[in-house]
Design an enzyme around this catalytic site. Sequence first.
Site, PDB file in Angstrom:
ATOM      1  N   LYS A  11      -5.714   2.524   1.959  1.00  0.00           N
ATOM      2  CA  LYS A  11      -6.331   3.850   1.840  1.00  0.00           C
ATOM      3  C   LYS A  11      -7.717   3.844   2.507  1.00  0.00           C
ATOM      4  O   LYS A  11      -8.244   2.778   2.864  1.00  0.00           O
ATOM      5  CB  LYS A  11      -6.418   4.218   0.353  1.00  0.00           C
ATOM      6  N   TYR A  51       2.617  12.903  -1.662  1.00  0.00           N
ATOM      7  CA  TYR A  51       2.332  12.998  -3.098  1.00  0.00           C
ATOM      8  C   TYR A  51       2.924  14.282  -3.699  1.00  0.00           C
ATOM      9  O   TYR A  51       2.273  14.928  -4.525  1.00  0.00           O
ATOM     10  CB  TYR A  51       0.820  12.945  -3.332  1.00  0.00           C
ATOM     11  N   PHE A  59      -6.317  16.185 -10.789  1.00  0.00           N
ATOM     12  CA  PHE A  59      -7.050  15.336  -9.856  1.00  0.00           C
ATOM     13  C   PHE A  59      -6.580  15.496  -8.417  1.00  0.00           C
ATOM     14  O   PHE A  59      -7.134  14.870  -7.507  1.00  0.00           O
ATOM     15  CB  PHE A  59      -6.973  13.859 -10.281  1.00  0.00           C
ATOM     16  N   ARG A  87       4.732  -3.793  -5.636  1.00  0.00           N
ATOM     17  CA  ARG A  87       4.073  -3.117  -6.763  1.00  0.00           C
ATOM     18  C   ARG A  87       3.343  -4.148  -7.630  1.00  0.00           C
ATOM     19  O   ARG A  87       2.226  -3.897  -8.101  1.00  0.00           O
ATOM     20  CB  ARG A  87       5.099  -2.344  -7.608  1.00  0.00           C
ATOM     21  N   THR A  93      -1.882   1.339 -11.365  1.00  0.00           N
ATOM     22  CA  THR A  93      -2.602   2.453 -10.740  1.00  0.00           C
ATOM     23  C   THR A  93      -4.097   2.406 -11.062  1.00  0.00           C
ATOM     24  O   THR A  93      -4.932   2.634 -10.186  1.00  0.00           O
ATOM     25  CB  THR A  93      -2.003   3.784 -11.222  1.00  0.00           C
ATOM     26  N   ARG A 104      -5.500  -4.459  -6.368  1.00  0.00           N
ATOM     27  CA  ARG A 104      -6.401  -3.559  -7.104  1.00  0.00           C
ATOM     28  C   ARG A 104      -7.299  -4.321  -8.061  1.00  0.00           C
ATOM     29  O   ARG A 104      -8.487  -3.980  -8.220  1.00  0.00           O
ATOM     30  CB  ARG A 104      -5.576  -2.488  -7.822  1.00  0.00           C
ATOM     31  N   ASN A 114      -8.564   3.243  -5.405  1.00  0.00           N
ATOM     32  CA  ASN A 114      -7.803   2.031  -5.716  1.00  0.00           C
ATOM     33  C   ASN A 114      -7.205   1.322  -4.502  1.00  0.00           C
ATOM     34  O   ASN A 114      -6.253   0.549  -4.627  1.00  0.00           O
ATOM     35  CB  ASN A 114      -6.771   2.307  -6.820  1.00  0.00           C
ATOM     36  N   HIS A 117      -1.798   1.735  -1.388  1.00  0.00           N
ATOM     37  CA  HIS A 117      -0.593   2.409  -1.862  1.00  0.00           C
ATOM     38  C   HIS A 117       0.604   1.501  -1.645  1.00  0.00           C
ATOM     39  O   HIS A 117       0.686   0.816  -0.629  1.00  0.00           O
ATOM     40  CB  HIS A 117      -0.348   3.717  -1.090  1.00  0.00           C
ATOM     41  N   GLU A 128       9.441   7.822   1.705  1.00  0.00           N
ATOM     42  CA  GLU A 128       8.103   7.680   2.297  1.00  0.00           C
ATOM     43  C   GLU A 128       8.162   7.082   3.703  1.00  0.00           C
ATOM     44  O   GLU A 128       7.413   7.506   4.586  1.00  0.00           O
ATOM     45  CB  GLU A 128       7.224   6.813   1.387  1.00  0.00           C
TER      46      GLU A 128
HETATM   47  P1  DAT Z   1       0.323   4.662  -7.758  1.00  0.00           P
HETATM   48  O1  DAT Z   1      -0.616   4.790  -6.578  1.00  0.00           O
HETATM   49  O2  DAT Z   1       0.011   3.445  -8.573  1.00  0.00           O
HETATM   50  O3  DAT Z   1       1.769   4.766  -7.381  1.00  0.00           O
HETATM   51  P2  DAT Z   1       0.549   7.412  -8.716  1.00  0.00           P
HETATM   52  O4  DAT Z   1       1.670   7.546  -7.738  1.00  0.00           O
HETATM   53  O5  DAT Z   1       0.791   7.815 -10.118  1.00  0.00           O
HETATM   54  O6  DAT Z   1       0.015   5.882  -8.745  1.00  0.00           O
HETATM   55  O7  DAT Z   1      -0.722   8.219  -8.208  1.00  0.00           O
HETATM   56  C1  DAT Z   1      -1.035   8.242  -6.839  1.00  0.00           C
HETATM   57  C2  DAT Z   1      -2.531   8.114  -6.692  1.00  0.00           C
HETATM   58  O8  DAT Z   1      -3.178   9.234  -7.297  1.00  0.00           O
HETATM   59  C3  DAT Z   1      -3.148   6.888  -7.365  1.00  0.00           C
HETATM   60  O9  DAT Z   1      -3.041   5.718  -6.587  1.00  0.00           O
HETATM   61  C4  DAT Z   1      -4.559   7.326  -7.551  1.00  0.00           C
HETATM   62  C5  DAT Z   1      -4.422   8.818  -7.849  1.00  0.00           C
HETATM   63  N1  DAT Z   1      -4.411   9.049  -9.296  1.00  0.00           N
HETATM   64  C6  DAT Z   1      -3.359   8.859 -10.136  1.00  0.00           C
HETATM   65  N2  DAT Z   1      -3.691   9.136 -11.402  1.00  0.00           N
HETATM   66  C7  DAT Z   1      -4.993   9.528 -11.359  1.00  0.00           C
HETATM   67  C8  DAT Z   1      -5.946   9.952 -12.330  1.00  0.00           C
HETATM   68  N3  DAT Z   1      -5.622  10.058 -13.625  1.00  0.00           N
HETATM   69  N4  DAT Z   1      -7.193  10.258 -11.901  1.00  0.00           N
HETATM   70  C9  DAT Z   1      -7.547  10.170 -10.602  1.00  0.00           C
HETATM   71  N5  DAT Z   1      -6.701   9.791  -9.631  1.00  0.00           N
HETATM   72  C10 DAT Z   1      -5.447   9.458 -10.004  1.00  0.00           C
HETATM   73 MG    MG Z   2       2.851   6.344  -6.574  1.00  0.00          MG
END
Ligand code: DAT
Ligand code: MG
Length: 151
Positions: A11, A51, A59, A87, A93, A104, A114, A117, A128
């Site tokens: 990222k 996303y 968020f 993963r 996350t 992370r 973080n 991805h 994706e």
């Molecule tokens: P991951 O990246 O672990 O697959 P995700 O798909 O649930 O997690 O979310 C995508 C991204 O969105 C994540 O890397 C960071 C952001 N994100 C997720 N939950 C969040 C939150 N509660 N507050 C802020 N950003 C968040």
């Molecule tokens: Mg995800």
Amino acid sequence: DVKERTLVAVKPDGVQRRLVGQIIQRFEQRGFKLVGLKMLQVSEDLLSQHYCQLTSKPFYPSLVDYMTSGPVVVMVWEGHNVVQSSRTMVGPTNPAAAPTGTVRGDFSIHVSRNVVHASDSLEGAQREIQLWFQGKDLLNWDCCDQSLTVE
Ligand code: DAT
Ligand code: MG
């Protein structure tokens, strides 16, 4: 399936912090094979497709700002169990919950920055990969040490 593939992206915070090399190194040394790689500035449109399950989250606007703040490096890695192993290598996350030894857990402290991805399932990975890459930009190639990393 030794041909399993997943999408991993460094990222904008990871690129700015010059972590690209260390992140690639982890996947190389684990034994996975790089089959596609590019650097790009992400559009809001691509991000909303990537996303698509998150666009209604509170968020999401700040996630867009973050993910479009600079270039990302996006990759496709191939190998046995690569979706689940990636993963695990990336970690949870929320970096506050991420063990040391994960990307992370080693490089980040807050969920909004973080670093990396990784696709969360086989179906997610296929979706994706198609979204980010054209088929012609993914290479089928033989890595000389394959017989030393899988049976
Ligand atoms: P991951 O990246 O672990 O697959 P995700 O798909 O649930 O997690 O979310 C995508 C991204 O969105 C994540 O890397 C960071 C952001 N994100 C997720 N939950 C969040 C939150 N509660 N507050 C802020 N950003 C968040
Ligand atoms: Mg995800």
